[in-house]
Design a protein around this motif. Structure first.
Motif, PDB file in Angstrom:
ATOM      1  N   GLY A 183      -7.835  16.959  -4.380  1.00  0.00           N
ATOM      2  CA  GLY A 183      -9.194  16.794  -4.862  1.00  0.00           C
ATOM      3  C   GLY A 183      -9.651  15.357  -4.866  1.00  0.00           C
ATOM      4  N   ALA A 184     -10.666  15.109  -5.698  1.00  0.00           N
ATOM      5  CA  ALA A 184     -11.308  13.794  -5.718  1.00  0.00           C
ATOM      6  C   ALA A 184     -10.349  12.683  -6.122  1.00  0.00           C
ATOM      7  N   LYS A 185      -9.379  12.986  -7.009  1.00  0.00           N
ATOM      8  CA  LYS A 185      -8.502  11.900  -7.470  1.00  0.00           C
ATOM      9  C   LYS A 185      -7.585  11.401  -6.361  1.00  0.00           C
ATOM     10  N   PHE A 186      -7.279  12.253  -5.368  1.00  0.00           N
ATOM     11  CA  PHE A 186      -6.465  11.806  -4.244  1.00  0.00           C
ATOM     12  C   PHE A 186      -7.246  10.831  -3.365  1.00  0.00           C
TER      13      PHE A 186
ATOM     14  N   MET B 295      -7.619   7.579  -5.380  1.00  0.00           N
ATOM     15  CA  MET B 295      -6.376   6.797  -5.324  1.00  0.00           C
ATOM     16  C   MET B 295      -6.254   6.063  -3.996  1.00  0.00           C
ATOM     17  N   LEU B 296      -6.560   6.775  -2.911  1.00  0.00           N
ATOM     18  CA  LEU B 296      -6.390   6.199  -1.582  1.00  0.00           C
ATOM     19  C   LEU B 296      -7.316   5.010  -1.362  1.00  0.00           C
ATOM     20  N   VAL B 297      -8.598   5.176  -1.659  1.00  0.00           N
ATOM     21  CA  VAL B 297      -9.542   4.086  -1.395  1.00  0.00           C
ATOM     22  C   VAL B 297      -9.292   2.906  -2.331  1.00  0.00           C
ATOM     23  N   ASN B 298      -8.879   3.173  -3.574  1.00  0.00           N
ATOM     24  CA  ASN B 298      -8.584   2.072  -4.496  1.00  0.00           C
ATOM     25  C   ASN B 298      -7.351   1.292  -4.040  1.00  0.00           C
TER      26      ASN B 298
ATOM     27  N   LEU C 116       0.836  -1.200   0.000  1.00  0.00           N
ATOM     28  CA  LEU C 116       0.000   0.000   0.000  1.00  0.00           C
ATOM     29  C   LEU C 116       0.876   1.257   0.000  1.00  0.00           C
ATOM     30  N   CYS C 117       1.887   1.282   0.854  1.00  0.00           N
ATOM     31  CA  CYS C 117       2.781   2.440   0.910  1.00  0.00           C
ATOM     32  C   CYS C 117       3.481   2.661  -0.429  1.00  0.00           C
TER      33      CYS C 117
ATOM     34  N   ASP D 233     -14.822  -0.369  -7.563  1.00  0.00           N
ATOM     35  CA  ASP D 233     -15.208   0.869  -8.247  1.00  0.00           C
ATOM     36  C   ASP D 233     -15.861   1.747  -7.196  1.00  0.00           C
ATOM     37  N   ALA D 234     -15.034   2.443  -6.434  1.00  0.00           N
ATOM     38  CA  ALA D 234     -15.523   3.201  -5.279  1.00  0.00           C
ATOM     39  C   ALA D 234     -16.438   4.333  -5.717  1.00  0.00           C
TER      40      ALA D 234
END
Length: 409
Positions: free
Chosen positions: A230-233, A236-239, A150-151, A251-252
């Motif tokens: 924004g939303a892409k951060f 990225m994190l939840v994916n 993950l890191c 597909d969050a």
């Protein structure tokens, strides 16, 4: 905010403080002083008189850090983090104050203290969090290999975006309500920091930490995340979280706040149970109204001269029957003040101010858990909230898909 002088003064007679100061290299013989005020003054003078600047600054920094959870929200976080550790929980109960609890936990159980700090940070900033439905309900992996993977992905994302992220440190722990919290610290770009080095002001190269927090509920498959950008951060994190710790591709879908209908406030805040619960006065203190065609916004607030009357009553008194509340104007925001009776010997009433908007924002996160539930119940009685829209439901959205994804190997 507590200062190090406050900590030394308030905890001057506590063994935990004296033991910690001794470990830090401060050998002060204070036990012979019987007057608590004298002990407090002596401890403060002993710290301030240290000739070794590094030792003095290390002690002051530790005292400040140890007071970080000395407030109601921090107290809740401490008891929650210690819930599965019976001896720690009982010791927290026995502490004399929130400041005593915070400093004791910092000194004696640093890992639990750090977990409480992470939970408190999330709860204090929940209004800025984004929520997502992952669609899978599994207990996350907690092994080192999964966290390292993950890191690596999070670090690679930040290197691509900003050229930073060479190092990333992750920690995953379980809250007492069967919710998992992931904290990440990503190494930011170097910066020149102007700081005092002894008596001189010097510039040094520092690497700030990008602090990221994600909370996940296996019961619902829902997350809420705090990350700059924004939303892409957030995406990225939840994916990355799902890929490496849940072992599934998702597909969050972002969960938007439900809108609230504030029209029941046209007649004031009519909740008789609030008086039964111990409040002396309940007042709609201010309203934000917008005209039917959306071209005019009106802000109405009750002044101190109103005698704590609701702004709805004042509007009716001034405009009689033809006023905005009966003329199609929509309520977009409201401040509701609830006053406790004055304490014996005092005339001032303590106030709780509930702020709510029609866009689904409500400041319940600022109150203790018991008061949150109490205020939620009043909003349900008014018809503004539905039971499934309470604070806990907003944090852990309901109505998620009922399928379960089994974790991979």
């Amino acid at each position: 905010m507590w200062t190090y002088v406050d900590v030394l003064t308030q905890l001057a007679s506590e063994d935990v403080l004296h033991g910690w100061l001794a470990e830090q290299g401060l050998a002060a013989e204070l036990q012979h002083l019987e007057c608590e005020d004298a002990i407090a003054s002596a401890v403060v003078r002993a710290v301030q008189a240290l000739e070794n600047a590094q030792t003095r600054e290390r002690i002051i920094a530790g005292l400040q850090r140890g007071a970080q959870l000395a407030h109601p929200l921090g107290r809740d976080a401490m008891f929650e983090a210690a819930a599965i550790h019976g001896d720690v929980f009982l010791a927290l109960v026995a502490c004399k104050s929130d400041l005593h609890r915070s400093f004791w936990l910092y000194v004696c159980h640093r890992a639990i203290f750090d977990q409480a700090c992470a939970a408190e940070y999330l709860d204090a900033n929940v209004a800025r969090a984004q929520q997502h439905d992952l669609g899978c309900k599994v207990v996350p992996r907690r092994d080192a290999a999964a966290l390292q993977a993950l890191c690596a992905e999070v670090g690679a994302f930040y290197r691509q975006q900003f050229g930073c992220g060479d190092r990333c440190v992750a920690q995953l722990f379980e809250r007492s309500n069967n919710v998992f919290v992931l904290t990440l610290h990503v190494k930011d770009l170097p910066s020149l920091l102007l700081e005092f080095d002894g008596d001189a002001v010097r510039q040094r190269i520092g690497h700030p930490s990008i602090h990221i927090v994600l909370e996940y509920a296996p019961r619902t498959g829902a997350t809420r995340s705090l990350v700059r950008g924004g939303a892409k951060f957030h995406q990225m994190l939840v994916n990355a979280f799902a890929r490496h710790l849940l072992a599934c591709e998702v597909d969050a879908q972002r969960v938007l706040r439900p809108r609230f209908d504030l029209s029941p406030l046209r007649d004031g805040f009519r909740v008789p149970r609030a008086i039964e619960d111990g409040f002396a006065v309940v007042q709609v203190k201010s309203l934000s109204l917008i005209s039917p065609n959306g071209t005019l916004k009106l802000e109405c607030s009750a002044t101190a001269a109103s005698g704590r009357r609701c702004v709805t009553e004042l509007l009716k008194d001034i405009w009689c029957e033809d006023h905005p509340l009966t003329d199609g104007w929509r309520i977009t925001a409201a401040d509701i003040a609830l006053y406790y009776p004055p304490e014996p010997g005092r005339s001032r009433m303590r106030q709780v101010c509930l702020e709510i908007t029609d866009r689904g924002r409500v400041n319940l996160h600022k109150f203790e858990a018991s008061l949150q539930r109490q205020l939620e119940s009043y909003l349900i009685d008014m018809g503004i909230l539905r039971p499934e829209q309470t604070f806990e439901a907003l944090s852990l959205p309901t109505g998620m898909p009922e399928h379960t994804v089994e974790p991979g190997p």
